[in-house]
Design an enzyme around this catalytic site. Structure first.
Site, PDB file in Angstrom:
ATOM      1  N   HIS A 531       6.721   4.233 -16.741  1.00 52.46           N
ATOM      2  CA  HIS A 531       6.253   4.357 -15.486  1.00 52.46           C
ATOM      3  C   HIS A 531       5.210   5.003 -15.079  1.00 52.46           C
ATOM      4  O   HIS A 531       4.127   4.649 -14.321  1.00 52.46           O
ATOM      5  CB  HIS A 531       7.434   4.567 -14.636  1.00 52.46           C
ATOM      6  CG  HIS A 531       7.242   4.704 -12.924  1.00 52.46           C
ATOM      7  ND1 HIS A 531       8.103   3.727 -12.175  1.00 52.46           N
ATOM      8  CD2 HIS A 531       6.722   5.410 -12.122  1.00 52.46           C
ATOM      9  CE1 HIS A 531       7.470   3.914 -11.161  1.00 52.46           C
ATOM     10  NE2 HIS A 531       6.676   4.950 -11.046  1.00 52.46           N
ATOM     11  N   GLU A 532       5.073   6.120 -15.707  1.00 53.05           N
ATOM     12  CA  GLU A 532       4.034   7.082 -15.125  1.00 53.05           C
ATOM     13  C   GLU A 532       2.945   6.847 -15.919  1.00 53.05           C
ATOM     14  O   GLU A 532       1.593   6.885 -15.440  1.00 53.05           O
ATOM     15  CB  GLU A 532       4.316   8.467 -15.657  1.00 53.05           C
ATOM     16  CG  GLU A 532       5.649   9.171 -14.818  1.00 53.05           C
ATOM     17  CD  GLU A 532       5.428   8.941 -13.479  1.00 53.05           C
ATOM     18  OE1 GLU A 532       4.663   8.966 -12.969  1.00 53.05           O
ATOM     19  OE2 GLU A 532       6.608   8.741 -12.665  1.00 53.05           O
ATOM     20  N   HIS A 535       0.919   4.189 -13.959  1.00 52.65           N
ATOM     21  CA  HIS A 535       0.309   4.460 -12.538  1.00 52.65           C
ATOM     22  C   HIS A 535      -1.188   4.791 -13.163  1.00 52.65           C
ATOM     23  O   HIS A 535      -1.925   4.683 -12.027  1.00 52.65           O
ATOM     24  CB  HIS A 535       0.898   5.711 -12.108  1.00 52.65           C
ATOM     25  CG  HIS A 535       2.177   5.491 -11.292  1.00 52.65           C
ATOM     26  ND1 HIS A 535       2.087   4.759 -10.352  1.00 52.65           N
ATOM     27  CD2 HIS A 535       3.396   6.244 -11.218  1.00 52.65           C
ATOM     28  CE1 HIS A 535       3.108   4.691  -9.359  1.00 52.65           C
ATOM     29  NE2 HIS A 535       4.018   5.573  -9.954  1.00 52.65           N
ATOM     30  N   GLU A 593       4.212   1.313  -6.968  1.00 50.20           N
ATOM     31  CA  GLU A 593       5.431   1.829  -7.626  1.00 50.20           C
ATOM     32  C   GLU A 593       6.181   0.478  -8.273  1.00 50.20           C
ATOM     33  O   GLU A 593       6.749   0.543  -9.460  1.00 50.20           O
ATOM     34  CB  GLU A 593       6.437   2.370  -6.508  1.00 50.20           C
ATOM     35  CG  GLU A 593       5.797   3.513  -5.997  1.00 50.20           C
ATOM     36  CD  GLU A 593       5.881   4.711  -7.173  1.00 50.20           C
ATOM     37  OE1 GLU A 593       6.331   4.558  -7.905  1.00 50.20           O
ATOM     38  OE2 GLU A 593       4.743   5.690  -6.832  1.00 50.20           O
ATOM     39  N   ASP A 597       6.959   0.249 -11.792  1.00 53.39           N
ATOM     40  CA  ASP A 597       8.252  -0.399 -12.642  1.00 53.39           C
ATOM     41  C   ASP A 597       8.528  -1.486 -13.680  1.00 53.39           C
ATOM     42  O   ASP A 597       9.048  -1.264 -14.701  1.00 53.39           O
ATOM     43  CB  ASP A 597       9.121  -0.648 -11.284  1.00 53.39           C
ATOM     44  CG  ASP A 597       9.594   0.313 -10.634  1.00 53.39           C
ATOM     45  OD1 ASP A 597       9.804   1.646 -11.090  1.00 53.39           O
ATOM     46  OD2 ASP A 597      10.326   0.481  -9.478  1.00 53.39           O
ATOM     47  N   HIS A 658       8.076   3.521  -2.321  1.00 55.97           N
ATOM     48  CA  HIS A 658       9.048   3.002  -3.441  1.00 55.97           C
ATOM     49  C   HIS A 658       9.915   2.012  -2.881  1.00 55.97           C
ATOM     50  O   HIS A 658      10.333   2.173  -1.562  1.00 55.97           O
ATOM     51  CB  HIS A 658       9.981   4.165  -3.831  1.00 55.97           C
ATOM     52  CG  HIS A 658       9.150   5.181  -4.732  1.00 55.97           C
ATOM     53  ND1 HIS A 658       8.463   6.297  -4.061  1.00 55.97           N
ATOM     54  CD2 HIS A 658       9.239   5.509  -5.922  1.00 55.97           C
ATOM     55  CE1 HIS A 658       8.152   7.119  -4.987  1.00 55.97           C
ATOM     56  NE2 HIS A 658       8.323   6.622  -6.190  1.00 55.97           N
ATOM     57  N   ARG A 664      14.637  -2.115  -7.140  1.00 54.01           N
ATOM     58  CA  ARG A 664      13.931  -1.859  -8.268  1.00 54.01           C
ATOM     59  C   ARG A 664      14.844  -2.290  -9.462  1.00 54.01           C
ATOM     60  O   ARG A 664      14.025  -2.081 -10.528  1.00 54.01           O
ATOM     61  CB  ARG A 664      13.814  -0.396  -8.279  1.00 54.01           C
ATOM     62  CG  ARG A 664      12.782   0.252  -6.893  1.00 54.01           C
ATOM     63  CD  ARG A 664      12.675   1.797  -7.196  1.00 54.01           C
ATOM     64  NE  ARG A 664      11.873   1.920  -7.996  1.00 54.01           N
ATOM     65  CZ  ARG A 664      11.342   3.424  -7.935  1.00 54.01           C
ATOM     66  NH1 ARG A 664      11.720   4.274  -7.349  1.00 54.01           N
ATOM     67  NH2 ARG A 664      10.485   3.704  -9.124  1.00 54.01           N
TER      68      ARG A 664
END
Length: 696
Positions: A531-532, A535, A593, A597, A658, A664
């Site tokens: 996920h990071e 980003h 986000e 995800d 989010h 999610r």
């Protein structure tokens, strides 16, 4: 300034794992039983995987009276809070540094209700007096000698409160090695502008008005006139909300970034004396040629015009209210009761949180490095740092493979994207200064903390935070400095530094354990890492290069192709309805986000399958008739088990970047071919739709 984070959690009982006091097989049986205990086996995983994974968990877990929601993450965060409470309540001894002594003293002063009752609201009244008084509470108020610019500057310098405008010093988005003054639109008192502008928020606005009036009366306002006078303050803030820009329309950083000199800003927005404002905050000399970065020119123009036509008394009433509102959450007795009554309406809570829980949270936020130094001493498996580093490398390799496979990027942009991914810095666990008392002490050397005056301690902390930020001007950017407390269940990507931060608080069971099957570790901390990484290439992150500088490093055709795929995500998520309130989520506001995800899930699963190919299949979990591919996705889904009060659901839809937990789960899994294959979902079923969205 800007960071993006994921909050994840896994619903298992890890007591025996953490303490390593059980036989390995018994732990696995308990793990399998915990996974099953959350599931609704009567639900069809290809129809509603969230219900399948979390149906029983949600049925068994009632939202506590003092919370707006309940989730597996919140359970994990509470467990961390208990650990922090224990270390903060330890007696001071020779092992405490000056930093940890200050943290413990701050916490203990927060818990000293008796002393706080004795002092009452003395400190709050002193704050108002230093600022020229709160007009609504004074019979013969006269405008202070100081101009409104000086008053606003004092609010920022002395109490770290941005009123009318938000101002800070930080790395320039276009030159991340240089700190620069930055100005943005003000954060409103309520969570989003919709609360001020939507007709269905009338009840919230009435509760807000009652809170403001109640607090003013406690501070001496006239009951006959206060309500009407404060309605003018609310009308003023509504005007500011109306000229502010919705967060969903501020994701394109390059479109809202404007650098200019102070002189140019003064000509563009003449209603405020910007030089006086900035010089009342920052000690270093500031001339008309001082460069500043503006992120909200349209708001500043509107704000200036509103300010010019608004009575001085209304403006000062608003500025003082913002200071009061920032301080009263820390207070007790009637002030606390007023806050709780307001939160009943805004968040749906029925009672206040335990005092110790709030004190732990505040101490960790204000003394994050000192608290984390206490935390890692006995509560952190240092081997997990190496494991996390290895997983970052394997998941980044998976991202690079997906990068090579995608057909919508041109070769040149793809090569530069790979350079950026390979250049990402990893910050894992905690910074070295946590084990260097002398360096740790420097973090708080100018901060004075007393044992018997909590509100004064809060005021000292606010001034210290402002000082620490403003003194960065003329200083080089320290790209190695951590920007978040390590004892936190979260993770971050920082575009100005192109770094991934995996704090110590998330490197624990339940996210990772050496006893877990790899399928669960990759479905837990692996998805966090993926996920990071993603980003760095979402709607905001893609605008920054490998050195953290905002620039156009994609060609126009690739930008167009990205936007088409991002629009697919936006349109898809716009259709998700939150059952608690019957409203759809904002796909535009949550797109970053959601992209992360989807990308993180795909990367982590690919990395897991590569691990299996290299090491062979894992043994089945006893008592659980699921393959490890299925366990990977089950674990990811159980991360998001939970439910919300309607008030909290509305807040999330209006103000959070989010998507709510169920979305999610359903969004990324319904886009995943790997998930559909693992659970044999027929094409066209709800969890395996014919049309899927894919960015990374």
């Amino acid at each position: 300034m800007w960071s993006r984070g994921v909050i994840l959690k896994i619903t298992i009982n890890s007591t025996c794992l953490a303490k390593r006091k059980c036989v390995f097989l018994a732990c696995l049986r308990k793990l399998a039983a915990s996974l099953m205990a959350a599931m609704d086996l009567a639900a069809d995983p290809c129809t509603d995987f969230f219900q399948f994974a979390c149906g029983t968990w949600n049925k068994k877990h009632v939202i506590p009276e003092d919370k707006p929601s309940i989730s597996t993450f919140e359970v994990l965060a509470e467990q961390l809070q208990v650990i922090l409470k224990d270390v903060l309540e330890e007696p001071l001894d020779e092992n405490d540094s000056e930093a940890t002594t200050k943290a413990k003293t701050f916490y203990k002063s927060c818990m000293d209700i008796h002393q706080m009752s004795k002092l009452g609201d003395v400190r709050l009244r002193e704050v108002l007096a230093t600022m020229g008084g709160w007009p609504v509470t004074m019979k013969d108020w006269k405008p202070p000698v100081d101009s409104v610019e000086v008053i606003l500057g004092k609010a920022r310098r002395d109490y770290n409160e941005g009123v009318l405008v938000e101002m800070w010093v930080g790395p320039d988005d276009k030159n991340s090695s240089v700190n620069i003054i930055q100005i943005d639109q003000m954060a409103l008192t309520l969570p989003s502008r919709d609360y001020y502008l939507k007709a269905n928020s009338q009840g919230d606005m009435e509760a807000y008005h009652r809170l403001m009036t109640r607090i003013a009366l406690l501070l001496g306002a006239d009951s006959d006139t206060a309500r009407d006078e404060l309605q003018k303050v609310i009308d003023f803030e509504k005007k500011l909300a109306n000229v502010s820009v919705a967060e969903a329309d501020r994701h394109d950083t390059s479109a809202i970034y404007e650098q200019m000199t102070l002189e140019q800003l003064q000509k563009a927005i003449p209603h405020l004396d910007w030089g006086t404002y900035l010089r009342s905050i920052i000690d270093v000399p500031i001339t008309d040629s001082e460069p500043v970065v503006i992120y909200a020119m349209s708001y500043l123009r509107g704000m200036g015009e509103i300010l010019a036509e608004t009575d001085t008394r209304v403006v000062h009433n608003y500025v003082m209210w913002r200071l009061v509102y920032a301080i009263i959450p820390h207070m007790i007795d009637e002030y606390n009761r007023a806050s709780v009554d307001f939160r009943r309406i805004l968040q749906g809570i029925l009672s206040e949180r335990h005092r110790w829980s709030m004190c732990v949270e505040w101490t960790n936020k204000k003394f994050g490095m000192a608290v984390s130094a206490l935390f890692i001493r006995d509560n952190f498996n240092h081997e997990s740092k190496e494991v996390a580093l290895n997983m970052i490398h394997t998941i980044r390799a998976a991202f690079n493979e997906l990068l090579a496979d995608n057909q919508w990027m041109d070769d040149e942009t793809r090569a530069v994207a790979k350079e950026k991914a390979d250049a990402m810095n990893e910050r894992i666990g905690y910074p070295d200064l946590l084990k260097q008392p002398d360096e740790l002490n420097k973090e708080y050397v100018k901060l004075n903390i007393t044992k018997d005056d909590f509100i004064m301690n809060v005021l000292h902390v606010l001034r210290h935070e402002a000082y620490r930020n403003h003194q960065l001007l003329r200083q080089p950017v320290n790209k190695d400095k951590w920007s978040t407390e390590p004892a936190i269940v979260n993770a971050f990507y920082n575009p100005n530094r192109n770094d991934i931060v995996i704090p110590a608080g998330i490197l624990q069971p339940l996210f990772y354990s050496q006893h877990f099957p790899k399928s669960l570790n990759y479905g837990g901390i692996g998805v966090v890492i993926g996920h990071e990484i993603t980003h760095g290439f979402d709607d905001k992150g893609r605008q920054f290069d490998k050195d953290g500088n905002m620039m156009q490093w994609w060609n126009n055709a690739t930008v167009k192709a990205f936007r088409e795929r991002a629009q697919c995500i936006i349109d898809q998520y716009n259709k998700f309805k939150i059952k608690e309130i019957g409203m759809n989520i904002n796909g535009k506001m949550t797109q970053g986000e959601n992209i992360a995800d989807n990308g993180g899930l795909k990367q982590s699963f690919r990395a897991y399958r590569k691990w299996v190919k290299q090491h062979g299949p894992e043994p089945d979990l006893p008592g659980l008739n699921l393959t490890h591919d299925q366990l990977f996705f089950l674990n990811y889904a159980q991360i998001w088990c939970g439910s919300m009060r309607p008030e909290d659901a509305l807040n999330k839809v209006r103000s959070s970047v989010h998507a709510p937990g169920p979305v999610r789960v359903l969004g990324p899994l319904s886009n995943s071919l790997d998930f559909a294959k693992a659970y044999s979902c027929p094409l066209g079923s709800p969890m395996n739709p014919i049309n899927k969205c894919n960015v990374w």
